[in-house]
Design a protein around this motif. Structure first.
Motif, PDB file in Angstrom:
ATOM      1  N   ASP A   3       0.819  -1.203   0.000  1.00 55.44           N
ATOM      2  CA  ASP A   3       0.000   0.000   0.000  1.00 55.44           C
ATOM      3  C   ASP A   3       0.860   1.263   0.000  1.00 55.44           C
ATOM      4  OD1 ASP A   3      -2.179  -1.583   0.067  1.00 55.44           O
ATOM      5  OD2 ASP A   3      -2.737  -1.151   2.142  1.00 55.44           O
ATOM      6  N   SER A   4       1.951   1.229   0.759  1.00 54.73           N
ATOM      7  CA  SER A   4       2.809   2.405   0.854  1.00 54.73           C
ATOM      8  C   SER A   4       3.405   2.770  -0.500  1.00 54.73           C
ATOM      9  CB  SER A   4       3.934   2.158   1.858  1.00 54.73           C
ATOM     10  OG  SER A   4       3.401   1.987   3.140  1.00 54.73           O
ATOM     11  N   VAL A   7       0.752   4.534  -2.421  1.00 56.24           N
ATOM     12  CA  VAL A   7       0.549   5.902  -1.935  1.00 56.24           C
ATOM     13  C   VAL A   7       1.592   6.850  -2.506  1.00 56.24           C
ATOM     14  CG1 VAL A   7       0.627   7.400   0.110  1.00 56.24           C
ATOM     15  CG2 VAL A   7      -0.656   5.258   0.176  1.00 56.24           C
ATOM     16  N   SER A  10       0.964   7.577  -6.092  1.00 51.16           N
ATOM     17  CA  SER A  10      -0.134   8.539  -6.272  1.00 51.16           C
ATOM     18  C   SER A  10       0.317   9.971  -5.986  1.00 51.16           C
ATOM     19  CB  SER A  10      -1.296   8.222  -5.322  1.00 51.16           C
ATOM     20  OG  SER A  10      -1.841   6.972  -5.619  1.00 51.16           O
ATOM     21  N   LEU A  11       1.121  10.132  -4.934  1.00 54.25           N
ATOM     22  CA  LEU A  11       1.615  11.467  -4.596  1.00 54.25           C
ATOM     23  C   LEU A  11       2.504  12.011  -5.715  1.00 54.25           C
ATOM     24  CD1 LEU A  11       2.469  11.094  -0.782  1.00 54.25           C
ATOM     25  CD2 LEU A  11       0.586  12.395  -1.793  1.00 54.25           C
ATOM     26  N   ALA A  13       2.403  11.251  -8.875  1.00 54.95           N
ATOM     27  CA  ALA A  13       1.570  11.586 -10.036  1.00 54.95           C
ATOM     28  C   ALA A  13       0.855  12.917  -9.806  1.00 54.95           C
ATOM     29  CB  ALA A  13       0.558  10.472 -10.294  1.00 54.95           C
ATOM     30  N   PHE A  14       0.336  13.085  -8.598  1.00 50.58           N
ATOM     31  CA  PHE A  14      -0.362  14.331  -8.248  1.00 50.58           C
ATOM     32  C   PHE A  14       0.545  15.549  -8.439  1.00 50.58           C
ATOM     33  CE2 PHE A  14      -1.231  17.552  -4.988  1.00 50.58           C
ATOM     34  CZ  PHE A  14      -2.551  17.864  -5.259  1.00 50.58           C
ATOM     35  N   GLU A  17       1.478  16.079 -12.293  1.00 47.67           N
ATOM     36  CA  GLU A  17       0.369  16.638 -13.090  1.00 47.67           C
ATOM     37  C   GLU A  17       0.241  18.148 -12.928  1.00 47.67           C
ATOM     38  OE1 GLU A  17      -2.926  14.585 -11.413  1.00 47.67           O
ATOM     39  OE2 GLU A  17      -2.265  12.623 -12.140  1.00 47.67           O
ATOM     40  N   ARG A  18       0.651  18.645 -11.753  1.00 46.32           N
ATOM     41  CA  ARG A  18       0.529  20.083 -11.463  1.00 46.32           C
ATOM     42  C   ARG A  18       1.846  20.839 -11.636  1.00 46.32           C
ATOM     43  NH1 ARG A  18      -2.817  17.076  -9.665  1.00 46.32           N
ATOM     44  NH2 ARG A  18      -5.013  17.598  -9.283  1.00 46.32           N
ATOM     45  N   THR A  64       1.648  13.515   4.429  1.00 45.17           N
ATOM     46  CA  THR A  64       1.853  13.734   2.989  1.00 45.17           C
ATOM     47  C   THR A  64       3.179  14.446   2.727  1.00 45.17           C
ATOM     48  OG1 THR A  64      -0.515  13.779   2.542  1.00 45.17           O
ATOM     49  CG2 THR A  64       0.920  14.894   0.947  1.00 45.17           C
ATOM     50  N   LEU A  67       6.126  12.180   3.465  1.00 46.04           N
ATOM     51  CA  LEU A  67       6.367  11.203   2.400  1.00 46.04           C
ATOM     52  C   LEU A  67       7.010  11.879   1.190  1.00 46.04           C
ATOM     53  CD1 LEU A  67       3.081   9.068   2.610  1.00 46.04           C
ATOM     54  CD2 LEU A  67       5.337   8.551   3.579  1.00 46.04           C
TER      55      LEU A  67
ATOM     56  N   ASP B  78      -1.755   5.107   5.451  1.00 43.84           N
ATOM     57  CA  ASP B  78      -1.915   5.098   3.992  1.00 43.84           C
ATOM     58  C   ASP B  78      -3.328   5.517   3.584  1.00 43.84           C
ATOM     59  OD1 ASP B  78       0.697   4.303   3.453  1.00 43.84           O
ATOM     60  OD2 ASP B  78       0.213   2.181   3.638  1.00 43.84           O
ATOM     61  N   VAL B  81      -3.902   9.395   4.051  1.00 43.93           N
ATOM     62  CA  VAL B  81      -3.162  10.165   3.034  1.00 43.93           C
ATOM     63  C   VAL B  81      -3.870  10.048   1.687  1.00 43.93           C
ATOM     64  CG1 VAL B  81      -1.005  10.284   1.713  1.00 43.93           C
ATOM     65  CG2 VAL B  81      -0.938  10.072   4.202  1.00 43.93           C
ATOM     66  N   LEU B  85      -5.639  13.045  -0.354  1.00 42.67           N
ATOM     67  CA  LEU B  85      -5.155  13.335  -1.706  1.00 42.67           C
ATOM     68  C   LEU B  85      -6.322  13.466  -2.678  1.00 42.67           C
ATOM     69  CD1 LEU B  85      -2.732  13.759  -3.584  1.00 42.67           C
ATOM     70  CD2 LEU B  85      -2.643  11.282  -3.915  1.00 42.67           C
ATOM     71  N   ARG B  89      -7.004  16.744  -4.821  1.00 44.77           N
ATOM     72  CA  ARG B  89      -7.152  16.651  -6.284  1.00 44.77           C
ATOM     73  C   ARG B  89      -8.387  17.440  -6.734  1.00 44.77           C
ATOM     74  NH1 ARG B  89      -4.420  13.403  -9.464  1.00 44.77           N
ATOM     75  NH2 ARG B  89      -3.166  11.714  -8.609  1.00 44.77           N
ATOM     76  N   ALA B  94      -5.699  19.806 -11.935  1.00 46.97           N
ATOM     77  CA  ALA B  94      -4.385  19.924 -12.579  1.00 46.97           C
ATOM     78  C   ALA B  94      -4.343  21.069 -13.576  1.00 46.97           C
ATOM     79  CB  ALA B  94      -4.014  18.607 -13.257  1.00 46.97           C
ATOM     80  N   SER B  97      -4.115  24.507 -11.823  1.00 46.47           N
ATOM     81  CA  SER B  97      -3.095  24.636 -10.775  1.00 46.47           C
ATOM     82  C   SER B  97      -1.676  24.489 -11.310  1.00 46.47           C
ATOM     83  CB  SER B  97      -3.309  23.560  -9.704  1.00 46.47           C
ATOM     84  OG  SER B  97      -4.627  23.579  -9.205  1.00 46.47           O
ATOM     85  N   ARG B  98      -1.553  24.142 -12.577  1.00 42.04           N
ATOM     86  CA  ARG B  98      -0.225  23.815 -13.115  1.00 42.04           C
ATOM     87  C   ARG B  98       0.779  24.954 -12.916  1.00 42.04           C
ATOM     88  NH1 ARG B  98       0.663  19.732 -16.134  1.00 42.04           N
ATOM     89  NH2 ARG B  98      -1.478  19.660 -16.894  1.00 42.04           N
ATOM     90  N   GLY B  99       1.867  24.599 -12.189  1.00 45.64           N
ATOM     91  CA  GLY B  99       2.970  25.542 -12.046  1.00 45.64           C
ATOM     92  C   GLY B  99       2.701  26.739 -11.150  1.00 45.64           C
TER      93      GLY B  99
END
Lengths: 107, 107, 107, 107
Positions: A3-4, A7, A10-11, A13-14, A17-18, A64, A67, B78, B81, B85, B89, B94, B97-99
């Protein structure tokens, strides 16, 4: 994959994406951990009563950023906690530390 | 058993052997997270340079108290978090919020 | 010259003698205030009992960095406290706030 | 009466009118100082740029709780800062500390 691992994936990727990795220097993440830790503390500002959902949400924010900092530095969260626990065990042997908080806070 | 399960089992044993659960109220753990977060921040007090071992050791302390608080409250680190997330999101799509760090800190 | 003027003059001289103004950016002073605030909190980590000398010494450190930051920014400590108090008075009228801590912490 | 005396008198009146002294234990004030210090730090979360009004308002909050804690403990803010400065002078002699931040943070 534990699971870790999911996680942290996912962080990552988040953040990607931004395009926020540019803000996530180790120093800024350390500041962010302190800031979120204080928001968690705010749940207990005037007394020991608390709202579980609020505490969980603030604790999630602290975790968060922890991590994200560990990931940025190439550190494994489970590994560093385990390593530090071994050091703390040596520093506070069970037989002399039982039931005493004295100097426990001087880590 | 994942690594995370093993870590929390070790932390529980460590606390039990020393009879320290009596000090670990949610409020005291929240205070401890803030205190350790500030020791982590101290690694970056005067500039952005840092010693990786020092930062890892202080980050481990923050994580340790976070895990102890989650365990005390019956929360899965987990899971909280991941849940937070999903909320973040939705709050910071995204594309808008980009940049940009604007208001990102107002969580 | 009030006592406060004498204190800030002493702090300025102390910093100048050591050529430490280079480290005292507003950001670094803000980090330092958080770090020292946590050392003050550490006096109350496990219970509400405290040692007055310890608390006084840590409170002095927080105040010192606050005065250095105010001085760096050209702000008068008494003036900003007074101004903020006027705003807080308007936000929390005495008649509706009496004896309630609710939302008092959401400043 | 100096300005500082007038400020503390105003703070005392503000607290008394709202019957908030019951919340202002030394421990709760110490938590509040950490919480407000983090809000100040948030002004610098992602970079060193800042808004002077925001920083001044947050610094005012930190100072306010520091003054309330000093008053609660019967400590004179100017006196404890001056006393601590004397100790720090002895600990970091100007000739060996000039231009070096090393260990300056280990107070």
């Amino acid at each position: 994959m534990t699971d870790s691992d999911a996680v942290i994936a996912s962080l990552r990727a988040f953040v990607a994406e931004r395009d926020w990795a540019q803000f996530h220097t180790p120093e800024n993440l350390a500041k962010s951990i302190s800031i979120e830790a204080a928001e968690l503390l705010e749940c207990f500002q005037w007394d020991a009563d608390f709202d579980l959902d609020d505490v969980g949400a603030e604790l999630a924010d602290v975790l968060t950023y922890c991590l994200l900092l560990a990931d940025k530095l190439g550190l494994d969260p489970d590994a560093i906690v385990t390593e530090k626990l071994a050091e703390t065990r040596a520093k506070y042997p069970a037989d002399v530390s039982r039931g005493r908080s004295t100097k426990y806070d001087r880590s």
